[in-house]
Design an enzyme around this catalytic site. Structure first.
Site, PDB file in Angstrom:
ATOM      1  N   SER A 117       0.829  -1.199   0.000  1.00  0.00           N
ATOM      2  CA  SER A 117       0.000   0.000   0.000  1.00  0.00           C
ATOM      3  C   SER A 117       0.871   1.260   0.000  1.00  0.00           C
ATOM      4  CB  SER A 117      -0.964  -0.055   1.182  1.00  0.00           C
ATOM      5  OG  SER A 117      -2.040   0.830   1.022  1.00  0.00           O
ATOM      6  N   ASP A 169     -10.106  -5.259  -3.591  1.00  0.00           N
ATOM      7  CA  ASP A 169      -9.485  -4.223  -2.764  1.00  0.00           C
ATOM      8  C   ASP A 169     -10.373  -2.981  -2.734  1.00  0.00           C
ATOM      9  OD1 ASP A 169      -7.817  -2.261  -1.585  1.00  0.00           O
ATOM     10  OD2 ASP A 169      -6.023  -3.242  -2.365  1.00  0.00           O
ATOM     11  N   HIS A 200      -7.868  -5.765   0.699  1.00  0.00           N
ATOM     12  CA  HIS A 200      -6.611  -5.023   0.876  1.00  0.00           C
ATOM     13  C   HIS A 200      -5.772  -5.754   1.917  1.00  0.00           C
ATOM     14  CE1 HIS A 200      -4.178  -1.480   0.230  1.00  0.00           C
ATOM     15  NE2 HIS A 200      -4.123  -1.218   1.530  1.00  0.00           N
TER      16      HIS A 200
END
Length: 219
Positions: A117, A169, A200
């Site tokens: 991320s 996600d 995620h």
């Protein structure tokens, strides 16, 4: 003296390679540290894992709440999501950490820069611009800051990059990861793209692919 602040994992007799793994927003280096022993890389590769902590700072989209973040997020719009100055500051900090590894005798071609991320944004920003070509980049569930500048600023356009993203996600849209992949591919980089039936996060199938890729890059 090293300024490293974070978690680490090392169980080999000799240090021959380093994986620097950057966490996501609100997490810490401790969050991904358990992944290292789980990967069970061959001891003979001599891989040391470093999981640095991002600095604590106010994050605009979270009401100014202070948390560990590699940069501020002022908008969820993809082209405005990553604060460019913050990205550059964190990239410099990780560049210094890589410099320390090289000064300690680890060759750049035995150093992997990984990130999840927000951490992946830093990895994708830094590695193509870093003075030495690294062994590879691992960019998980992430996107790219200022992709329009990559062609002009990249020093290394032949990097080996492993990208993976969750099909469900809801934090970083799959399309954002795919856009980064396509941008890297346009520059001629050896970038692979994997998707998994997850949100995620990371999953076991993804970790198996990561292990295989790490062994290939560091053998």
């Amino acid at each position: 003296m090293s300024q490293f602040d974070g978690a680490s994992y090392f169980n080999s007799p000799a240090h021959k390679a380093t994986v620097i793994w950057l966490h996501g927003l609100g997490d810490s280096g401790d969050g991904f540290a358990p992944v290292a022993p789980h990967l069970a890389l061959p001891e003979e590769l001599g891989v040391k894992f470093l999981f640095p902590h991002a600095p604590v700072q106010a994050v605009t989209i979270n009401g100014g709440m202070e948390m560990r973040a590699w940069y501020d997020i002022k908008s969820l719009d993809l082209d405005k999501r990553a604060d460019a100055q913050g990205v550059q500051q964190s990239a410099q900090r990780i560049s210094d950490l890589i410099d320390e590894q090289i000064a300690a005798g680890i060759s750049a071609d035995k150093i992997i820069l990984a990130g999840f991320s927000q951490g992946g944004v830093i990895a994708l920003h830094l590695a193509p611009r870093y003075q030495h070509k690294l062994a590879g980049v691992m960019a998980l569930s992430t996107y790219m800051s200022q992709p329009e500048l990559l062609a002009e600023q990249a020093i290394h356009k032949d990097l080996n990059i492993f990208m993976a993203h969750g099909e469900f996600d809801n934090v970083v849209p799959l399309a954002a990861g795919k856009q980064a992949y396509e941008c890297l591919q346009e520059q001629g980089m050896a970038v692979s793209w994997q998707t998994y039936a997850m949100a995620h996060q990371v999953c076991e199938q993804e970790l198996e692919a990561i292990r295989q890729w790490l062994v290939e890059r560091l053998s």
